[in-house]
Enzyme design. Structure first.
Site, short mmCIF file in Angstrom:
data_model
loop_
_atom_site.label_atom_id
_atom_site.label_comp_id
_atom_site.label_asym_id
_atom_site.label_seq_id
_atom_site.Cartn_x
_atom_site.Cartn_y
_atom_site.Cartn_z
N ASP A 1 0.85 -1.19 0.00
CA ASP A 1 0.00 0.00 0.00
C ASP A 1 0.89 1.24 0.00
O ASP A 1 1.68 1.44 0.93
CB ASP A 1 -0.90 -0.03 1.24
CG ASP A 1 -1.97 1.07 1.21
OD1 ASP A 1 -2.06 1.78 0.19
OD2 ASP A 1 -2.69 1.19 2.22
N ASP B 1 -3.06 2.37 -5.93
CA ASP B 1 -1.95 2.40 -4.97
C ASP B 1 -1.89 1.22 -4.02
O ASP B 1 -1.19 1.28 -3.03
CB ASP B 1 -1.98 3.71 -4.18
CG ASP B 1 -3.00 3.69 -3.06
OD1 ASP B 1 -4.08 3.09 -3.27
OD2 ASP B 1 -2.72 4.25 -1.99
N GLU B 2 -2.61 0.16 -4.34
CA GLU B 2 -2.60 -1.02 -3.47
C GLU B 2 -2.60 -2.27 -4.31
O GLU B 2 -3.20 -2.29 -5.38
CB GLU B 2 -3.90 -1.11 -2.67
CG GLU B 2 -4.02 -0.28 -1.45
CD GLU B 2 -5.38 -0.54 -0.81
OE1 GLU B 2 -5.72 -1.72 -0.59
OE2 GLU B 2 -6.09 0.43 -0.56
#
Ligand SMILES: [Mg+2]
EC number: 2.7.7.7
Length: 350
Positions: free
Chosen positions: A9, A106-107
């Protein structure tokens, strides 16, 4: 067999990408959201940790954020820039395992069950590689399933690297607020509060029968299992690969353009072999060079149509290579094929 799942993350992702373009703002409270004008409608997408100190968080109206911190800098969201940064980050994930599941920009989750022994070392290396290449900071969580991996990545944010095992659940997970659990939104949390459940531990210690009085049988069961750190959701990887590539870091910086051309061809031959094995054709060739000062540059060439022809791909690699500044010392070379399609065997060969 026990699974090992990694959750990666990125920390304050949108804001961190903005800080790279606006280094003068580093250290200031920064809020990215909407059109970047707090007098207009819109919500906070990301706030830097300096802004979070004031109580600003994702999803909050910009107007509230500016009231909490009138000195904060507000910037509009720029998805084009975040998508580009995200693609670079995911490239590094792909180097670790082809089996990863992106969640937004973003993960991502990765199943590293086949690399049980070195999952933590891989996580540390991944964080270093992402930072060296993009300047962005990731938090990594490792656990026996997606639920615990995600909780782990959040535990020591920012810049965390956290490994949770099933044995850690009572000590490290139960004290957390019940909202931390995947699937517990505000409404579920409200109903749990009527049972005096505030923490994950409270939930774990609640008899299933009492949960079933408030929730459907299935929901009660899921909540009960989650509170005990149990989750059997698989990591769902994309079926069609987006690219095939190889990278190599030189033992000593490479200063010879002849040697680079040779190494690039060796790598292309390897990548091309994998392309053929998978019966794919590629339309775009990308050559990546990382220089001694750790700046990274990529050059791409797209062909008129996807091909498996090694000569056409090799020529594109050469063009990419010579579009770079070859007089600089190179520490890493990468060759990647993308724009992949299923090859047409009757029209394309070797
Ligand atoms: Mg994030």
């Amino acid at each position: 067999m026990a699974r090992v799942i990694m959750h990666v993350d990125m920390d304050a992702f949108f804001a961190s990408v903005e800080l790279q373009r606006h280094p003068e703002l580093v250290g200031q409270p920064l809020v990215v959201g909407g059109k970047g004008d707090p007098s207009q409608r819109g919500v906070v997408s990301t706030a830097t940790y300096e802004a979070r100190v004031f109580g600003i968080h994702s999803g909050m109206p910009l107007r509230t954020a500016v009231r909490l911190c009138p000195d904060a800098v507000f910037l509009p969201v720029d998805f084009t820039a975040y998508r580009a940064a995200s693609a670079r980050v995911f490239e590094h994930l792909q180097q670790v395992s082809e089996a990863f599941q992106p969640v937004g920009l973003d993960e991502a989750y990765m199943d590293l069950s086949h690399r049980q022994a070195d999952a933590v070392a891989l996580g540390a290396q991944l964080k270093r590689d992402i930072h060296a290449d993009t300047g962005l900071v990731a938090s990594v969580g490792i656990g026996p399933n997606r639920l615990l991996a995600k909780i782990a990545s959040d535990l020591e944010k920012p810049d965390g690297l956290t490994h949770l095992t099933a044995d850690d659940v009572p000590g490290r997970v139960w004290p957390l607020p019940v909202r931390t659990l995947h699937g517990v939104g505000p409404r579920t949390a409200e109903r749990l509060a009527t049972l005096a459940i505030e923490t994950i531990g409270d939930l774990a210690n609640m008899p299933l029968a009492r949960l079933q009085a408030v929730f459907s049988a299935r929901h009660a069961h899921t909540l009960h299992a989650a509170a005990h750190g149990l989750d059997d959701r698989p990591v769902q990887t994309e079926r069609v690969r987006k690219s095939i590539g190889r990278e190599r870091t030189f033992q000593q910086d490479c200063r010879s353009s002849g040697r680079l051309a040779y190494e690039a061809r060796v790598m292309l031959d390897d990548v091309h072999g994998r392309l053929q094995q998978r019966a794919l054709a590629a339309r775009t060739v990308t050559v990546k060079l990382r220089y001694r000062d750790f700046t990274t540059h990529t050059r791409s060439r797209s062909l008129g149509a996807a091909t498996q022809q090694i000569d056409a791909l090799a020529e594109a690699v050469e063009q990419c290579l010579f579009a770079h500044h070859l007089h600089r010392a190179v520490r890493l070379l990468g060759v990647q094929l993308s724009g992949l399609e299923v090859a047409m065997p009757d029209r394309q060969g070797g």
